[in-house]
Scaffold this motif. Structure first.
Motif, short mmCIF file in Angstrom:
data_model
loop_
_atom_site.label_atom_id
_atom_site.label_comp_id
_atom_site.label_asym_id
_atom_site.label_seq_id
_atom_site.Cartn_x
_atom_site.Cartn_y
_atom_site.Cartn_z
N ARG A 1 42.38 105.42 45.26
CA ARG A 1 41.05 105.41 44.64
C ARG A 1 40.22 106.62 45.08
O ARG A 1 39.49 107.22 44.28
N LEU B 1 39.99 108.02 29.88
CA LEU B 1 40.44 107.24 31.04
C LEU B 1 41.03 105.93 30.54
O LEU B 1 40.38 105.18 29.82
N PHE C 1 42.50 102.39 31.77
CA PHE C 1 42.49 101.45 32.90
C PHE C 1 43.51 100.35 32.60
O PHE C 1 43.35 99.61 31.63
N GLU D 1 46.22 97.32 39.54
CA GLU D 1 45.42 98.15 38.65
C GLU D 1 45.87 99.60 38.76
O GLU D 1 46.03 100.13 39.85
N THR E 1 45.43 103.66 36.73
CA THR E 1 44.64 104.45 35.80
C THR E 1 45.44 105.65 35.32
O THR E 1 46.29 106.18 36.06
N LEU F 1 34.58 104.38 34.63
CA LEU F 1 35.37 103.26 35.17
C LEU F 1 34.83 101.92 34.67
O LEU F 1 35.61 101.02 34.32
N SER G 1 35.85 101.48 30.93
CA SER G 1 37.27 101.22 30.76
C SER G 1 37.65 99.84 31.31
O SER G 1 38.49 99.14 30.74
N ASP G 2 37.00 99.43 32.41
CA ASP G 2 37.26 98.11 32.99
C ASP G 2 36.79 97.01 32.04
O ASP G 2 37.48 96.01 31.84
#
Length: 772
Positions: A332, A355, A357, A415, A417, A473, A476-477
């Motif tokens: 991360r 991006l 995710f 998770e 990316t 982030l 995308s999450d």
């Protein structure tokens, strides 16, 4: 040889030796001073020329060439070259130096970015001596001086004006924070440097030659004066030796002969003593040199070892700080730093960045079923597949700048990316997302188990959705969670309307965490009626959430949420405890509930599940036979051996075991004979299909026959119509659960339904309608 000749020869040898030594030492010293002076002059000249960084930063080639010409004006300086900090050539003067130029990595090897570099190389790029002997041995030997060109302005930041550049250079903090923006390479010819100091060396040699001539002339004059009396002494000595002279002979000439003899004896004695002293000094000096050389060699070895250890430690610390230990992907921290840089570059170049995710669907179930070691192997395989997939696509479509190699990162858990930089069109993201789903959907062999894992992918595009790391982030999450909610194994691009749904989900999560503490969870019960006697054989406990604002929330809305939040274990234990308490409450009132069935989630069925059930039964002192656990096929099929052992332990407690939704999962019939089961529940979908098609009816009859042959009790759930009731009872399934008799009701409404005669009249009416 005569004495005069020997004296003259000795004097000449001594004078010539001393002259050569003096000339040599003086020449070496003069050459070294001139070399150090020239290199220091060049270094100081570059330091005093801050305009170099200005010209290089703003690509002012004309001013840069003029400055470079002034630096190569000294005749020993053969050429000058300016490089970028990354090694790219900017300019050379003259344009064609006419010889091989070493590359900047070779010249800067082993140096930090801000260090001055000095290498002595020949035409083949080999390191050579930097002293006077090296200059005499070849004309192709050079001193390669590399000086960093620094600036107070960071070259990676946005371009600034000349005024801002100069203003930054005048600030006090500019001397503390300097950024290397390039390197100046100056080549000094060693033979040319020797020619510069040759006049000085010639003067020293001429002085030594003059001194030698004077010494020789003086020696000839003295020997002539000395040899005359000595010759007479020699003749007298010969006479004495031959015995011709018996009487002592007094040698005339005053005291000169004695003085000369004394002087010669003194000279011989002095020379002998001097030679001994020189030998002793030379021996001591040799010992000191050998000792110092040994110490330096040992210290050099220790230093090299320390450098290697520091380098290895530095690399190991960097890997630990920036890379995930399990998958070797950027973690991360590194992902955030690189994404932030890519976002700035994309914004500066007006490029599109995406991006992706990724979250693995049902990964926790694999961890719980096969263990964390298998989960780690699965994550490592996923990381490798993602890296291979993205690496191939980078070259073809996505990465215009091959140095910006950020592709796949693991943020933690399951998770991942993927960053797509410099997109030609936003539609290309969907192509990549489909490729990733297809790559991960291929079966993986993990610890002898063939597993299929699917990802849910959320996509956010910069600058359309966000321009900073946290915003991208978050978008995308949010899109990823909506992809999971829409059926998993798919991808969704972020939309602003998702925020409201995400806020509702977050609110529901927060309320669910408080539900147990606030006594908002309640149990409803649906009776299971034996159509032959009309008695209630048991009841299934069904969890409901009585929300203070939204009212009664059905389980399909909050049970998956509880599984994702990790609350399902605590919630499942609460259901078992409350169901057992309710059986005890009925018993105190004289109401008989033979058994209560509780559904068990796949995430609840862990290695500690049996121990928790036993603890609840012992805590409440309830008869284990009154508790029935309903398990789906997926719960017991994850790890067969572990499942057999767990079910056997539950069976030893006296708990009844039932397979719920039979036929909707693995549809493997062999496990029915291996597991210690008591009951089989026919799923509602089969009950409905039995009246709609002959094939469905045949399938239900086969299930009933198989259960009867294995000695399993049968419960048909979801029976609502007279036709379904008639088919099930005729086929042999006599215990019915469904709206035909009762919907799920609270405990207080279940109590009157438990009377032995309650359903007898309804069953008699059903039988009458069926046979009418």
């Amino acid at each position: 040889m005569t004495i005069a000749g020997r004296i003259n020869a000795m004097v000449v040898a001594i004078v010539i030796t001393m002259s050569m030594l003096v000339s040599g030492f003086a020449s070496v010293r003069e050459y070294r001073l001139e070399r150090d002076r020239l290199l220091e002059l060049l270094t100081d000249e570059v330091v005093r020329r801050p305009d170099l960084s200005l010209y290089l930063y703003f690509d002012n080639d004309q001013a840069l060439r003029s400055t470079l010409l002034s630096l190569v004006s000294p005749s020993p300086v053969q050429y000058g070259i300016v490089y970028r900090a990354q090694g790219g050539l900017v300019m050379r003067v003259p344009d064609d130096p006419g010889l091989g130029v070493p590359d900047i990595p070779t010249l800067r090897e082993g140096l930090s970015a801000a260090d001055n570099g000095l290498r002595s190389l020949d035409g083949q790029g080999e390191s050579v001596s930097s002293g006077l002997p090296g200059a005499l041995m070849g004309a192709d030997r050079y001193f390669h001086l590399t000086l960093p060109i620094t600036s107070a302005v960071n070259p990676l930041s946005e371009k600034v004006s000349q005024e801002a550049f100069l203003l930054a250079a005048t600030r006090p903090e500019a001397e503390k924070i300097r950024h290397v923006i390039g390197y100046l390479h100056l080549a000094v010819n060693q033979r040319g440097l020797l020619l510069e100091v040759l006049p000085g060396i010639a003067w020293v040699v001429a002085a030594c030659v003059t001194f030698a001539v004077l010494c020789l002339m003086l020696s000839l004059s003295l020997t002539r004066r000395i040899t005359s009396p000595i010759s007479r002494l020699a003749k007298l000595a010969d006479g004495i030796a031959s015995g011709k002279l018996e009487e002592p002979v007094k040698v005339t000439g005053g005291g000169e002969v004695e003085e000369i003899a004394a002087i010669l004896n003194g000279v011989i004695t002095g020379i002998s003593n001097y030679k001994k002293e020189m030998d002793v000094d030379h021996q001591l000096l040799s010992m000191k040199v050998e000792e110092r050389t040994s110490q330096l060699s040992k210290r050099n070895q220790e230093l090299n070892t320390a450098v290697k250890q520091v380098t290895r430690t530095k690399n190991r610390l960097r890997k630990m700080a920036y890379y995930d230990a399990l998958t070797s992907l950027p973690n991360r921290r590194l992902f955030t730093e690189q994404l932030s840089l890519l976002l700035k570059l994309a914004q500066r170049n007006k490029q599109t960045l995406a991006l992706l995710f990724l979250d693995l669907d049902n990964f926790k179930r694999i961890n719980d079923s096969l263990g964390h070691s298998a989960g780690d192997l699965l994550l490592r395989e996923v990381g490798q597949r993602l890296s291979k997939c993205v690496r191939d696509s980078d070259v073809v479509a996505h990465y215009a700048d091959p140095t910006a190699e950020i592709d796949v990162s693991r943020l933690g858990g399951d998770e991942f990316t993927v960053v797509l930089n410099d997109l030609d069109a936003p539609e290309s993201v969907g192509v990549v997302a489909e490729r990733l789903i297809l790559a991960l959907s291929e079966p993986m062999l993990i610890d002898g188990h063939e597993l299929v894992i699917t990802p849910s992918i959320g996509i956010a595009i910069a600058p359309e959705h966000a321009n900073e790391v946290e915003g991208l982030l978050r978008c995308s999450d949010t899109a990823m969670y909506h992809a999971k909610a829409s059926g998993k194994s798919t991808y969704l691009v972020y939309e602003s309307s998702m925020e409201e749904a995400g806020l509702d989900r977050l609110t529901l999560e927060n309320d669910l965490r408080k539900a147990m503490d606030n006594d908002e969870l309640v149990l409803f019960y649906q009776p299971q009626v034996d159509t032959r006697s009309g008695k209630v054989m048991g009841a299934e406990a069904l969890l409901r959430w009585m929300h203070p604002e939204q009212g009664l929330i059905p389980p399909f809305k909050f049970i998956p949420l509880a599984e994702e939040m990790g609350l399902i274990g605590e919630m499942g234990d609460w259901v078992i405890r409350e169901a057992c308490k309710q059986v005890q409450t009925f018993a105190k009132k004289g109401v008989s509930l033979p058994k209560v069935a509780v559904n068990v989630s796949a995430l609840q069925f862990t290695s500690s599940f049996t121990r928790r059930v036993k603890s609840i039964l012992e805590e409440l002192a309830v008869d284990p036979a009154t508790l029935e656990l309903e398990l789906t096929e997926g719960v017991v099929m994850g790890d067969t051996n572990a499942s057999v052992q767990a079910l056997a332990e539950l069976k030893d407690l006296g708990v009844s075991l039932s397979i719920d939704d039979f036929g909707t999962g693995y549809s493997s019939l062999s496990y029915l004979s291996r597991f210690p089961l008591d009951e089989l529940k026919i799923d509602r979908s089969f009950v409905i299909e039995a009246n709609n098609s002959e094939q469905g009816a045949s399938l239900v009859r086969a299930i009933i026959a198989m259960a009867q042959s294995l000695g399993l009790e049968l419960v048909a759930e979801g029976v609502e119509t007279d036709e379904q009731y008639e088919f099930m009872t005729t086929a042999g399934a006599h215990v019915i659960q469904g709206y035909m008799f009762s919907q799920p009701v609270p405990a207080e409404k279940l109590e009157p339904l438990l009377a032995p005669w309650h359903f007898q009249q309804q069953i008699a009416q059903l039988e009458s309608r069926i046979h009418r």
